[in-house]
Design an enzyme around this catalytic site. Structure first.
Site, PDB file in Angstrom:
ATOM      1  N   SER A 116      23.763  10.732  12.523  1.00 11.51           N
ATOM      2  CA  SER A 116      23.493  12.114  12.162  1.00 11.51           C
ATOM      3  C   SER A 116      24.064  13.068  13.208  1.00 11.51           C
ATOM      4  O   SER A 116      25.243  12.984  13.526  1.00 11.51           O
ATOM      5  CB  SER A 116      21.981  12.296  11.968  1.00 11.51           C
ATOM      6  N   ASP A 171      26.665  18.844  10.013  1.00 10.13           N
ATOM      7  CA  ASP A 171      26.603  17.785  11.019  1.00 10.13           C
ATOM      8  C   ASP A 171      27.468  16.607  10.545  1.00 10.13           C
ATOM      9  O   ASP A 171      28.032  16.651   9.441  1.00 10.13           O
ATOM     10  CB  ASP A 171      25.137  17.427  11.330  1.00 10.13           C
ATOM     11  N   ASP A 210      27.079  13.731   9.233  1.00  9.64           N
ATOM     12  CA  ASP A 210      26.832  13.030   7.968  1.00  9.64           C
ATOM     13  C   ASP A 210      26.486  13.991   6.836  1.00  9.64           C
ATOM     14  O   ASP A 210      26.071  13.571   5.753  1.00  9.64           O
ATOM     15  CB  ASP A 210      25.758  11.944   8.113  1.00  9.64           C
ATOM     16  N   ASP A 259      24.211  16.270   6.074  1.00 15.16           N
ATOM     17  CA  ASP A 259      22.903  16.585   5.480  1.00 15.16           C
ATOM     18  C   ASP A 259      22.251  17.791   6.155  1.00 15.16           C
ATOM     19  O   ASP A 259      21.158  18.190   5.764  1.00 15.16           O
ATOM     20  CB  ASP A 259      21.969  15.365   5.453  1.00 15.16           C
TER      21      ASP A 259
HETATM   22 MG    MG Z   1      22.466  14.438   9.598  1.00  7.48          MG
END
Ligand code: MG
Length: 461
Positions: A104, A249, A251, A253
């Site tokens: 993340s 970010d 990834d 999300d």
């Molecule tokens: Mg993330």
């Protein structure tokens, strides 16, 4: 070197000794345990895997996929992808579950396995514990040559994800196209560099300024989308005269917007703005975690809905959203969860909704921001001696404020009329985090200082 084995996944730094870091040994045993549990429980061998672009991603992905083959799984490998894309792929593939390889917003030396159930949602506490226990015990067999698993590469989910977003009821591609937005994007050289511009093009945005959109995993700045890390995006917005900036970010999300003046819209306000638009069209309830801005509550009440708070953590927010049948929810850190799409934080969904909102209002993003309820947060912590009874300290504070609105579902949150304070202990260090919010920065600081002073008094007794 760090290895954090938690119910939400296995997270650690790359390099070092097994058990002390996220080494191949640790990756193999927990992947095998998770895969074994999925297959045994469902009889379904299909497992979806995807990753962000960080440098260790290929190595970790090779280990995970090889391990899944070694227990007889049928792997659908999405390759470079995003967390929300893997989440939607799992049910579309009718898979038993999924694994996302991403740490993340954590820096480049970190990586992690995030584990999904058959709905493409994060596994529960109980399931997570089962995986940890089986992984530690190594009480399982690997397959012989007749039972080895298979791998197929599938790069169709970028388009499938975009198509699903364009089909959402309140996403208005025609309005966005007409608005002719100029948008700057900072994707921290991860997979948002592919997915965000592709979505923007599909939404009819013709002018895109790409900053750090090479998915080579070499993060050009700390990848957490906070103001202090987004100076390049701010400069790009101003120099190009963009209408707004977008940062995600690694990834994809977490989502934050930057206004046309180069100032941050505020990570807390991503969800507030998106909810403001959705609630205009579909009345209903909202949920965020206890550490998120009160502005969501205000906006929800304005639209005739009810606001609910959940403990911190995406899985807790999702559970509460289902319980109160929320139409939208998420986390103040830029995490938008829109159940009409799926029950996971999805920056791409957030982008499509906010652009629809801005396009229909016909206002500058800064003008809109000024109309939203204004709150300011203060984030503090106190470091304690390891022997101090933190739970005792929190319960002493609870007694002190028993007459105020408060909850103990996650630490102690006290809701005053114009401010709130949330006290949470860390699970990894002897500290208490003190988050507070008020109608001015000074008010947020003042209530934090008062509470911290009172805690120090209790400690010194
Ligand atoms: Mg993330």
């Amino acid at each position: 070197m760090t290895l954090i084995k938690s119910i939400s996944g296995i997270r650690g730094t790359i390099g070092g000794r097994p058990g002390d870091a996220l080494t191949p040994v640790d990756i193999v045993k927990f992947t095998a345990a998770f895969g074994k549990i999925l297959i045994q429980k469902s009889g379904n061998k299909k497992i979806v895997v995807g990753r962000d672009a960080r440098v260790s991603g290929e190595m970790v992905s090779n280990l995970v996929i090889g391990t899944l083959q070694s227990i007889g799984a049928e792997v659908v490998n999405l390759g470079l992808s995003t967390t929300p894309t893997v989440e939607i792929a799992v049910p579309m593939e009718k898979a038993a579950g999924g694994i996302i390889l991403t740490a993340s917003h954590n820096p480049g030396q970190w990586n992690a396995l995030k584990l999904l159930n058959a709905k493409g949602e994060f596994i529960s506490d109980a399931e997570g514990k089962e995986v940890l226990d089986l992984g530690e015990s190594l009480d399982f067999d690997f397959a012989g040559i007749e039972e080895l698993g298979t791998v197929i590469q599938d790069d169709t989910y970028l388009q499938k994800h975009i198509d699903a977003i364009l089909a959402l009821e309140y996403v208005d591609v025609e309005a966005i196209r007409k608005a002719n937005f100029k948008v700057a994007v900072d994707a921290v050289n991860s997979t948002g560099g592919i997915f965000v511009p592709a979505l923007l093009e599909a939404l009819g945005v013709q002018t895109i300024y790409k900053i750090h959109c090479e998915p080579n995993g070499k993060f050009p700045h700390n990848p957490e989308p906070l103001k202090e890390h987004l100076t390049d995006l701010s400069a790009a917005v101003i120099q190009n005269g963009a209408d707004l900036g977008i940062a995600v970010d690694p990834d994809v999300d977490r989502l934050v917007f930057m206004m046309e003046d180069g100032e941050l819209f505020g990570e807390e306000y991503t969800l507030v703005a998106v909810a403001d638009y959705i609630l205009q069209h579909k009345k209903g309830n909202t949920v965020s975690n206890l550490s998120s801005t009160r502005a969501l509550r205000d906006v929800t009440l304005k639209h005739g809905g009810e606001y609910f708070a959940a403990a911190v953590g995406e899985v807790n927010v999702v559970t509460k959203m289902k319980e109160v049948n929320a139409v939208i929810g998420g986390e103040g850190n830029g995490g938008v969860i829109y159940p009409a799409s799926h029950y996971g934080r999805d920056a791409l969904v957030g982008i499509a909704i906010l652009l629809s909102h801005l396009a229909k209002m016909g206002k500058k993003i800064s003008e809109y921001r000024a109309e939203l309820p204004q709150y300011y947060m203060s984030k503090n912590k106190i470091t304690l001696t390891p022997d101090l009874d933190i739970d005792g300290l929190l319960s002493a504070m609870q007694q002190k404020y028993a007459h105020e609105n408060h909850t103990t579902i996650d630490g102690l949150k006290i809701d005053f009329e114009n401010e709130w304070v949330h006290l949470r202990k860390s699970n990894t260090e002897p500290i208490i985090r003190i988050y507070s919010e008020g109608k001015t920065p000074e008010a947020a600081d003042a209530i934090a200082q008062k509470i911290m002073h009172e805690m120090q008094e209790i400690i010194s007794k």
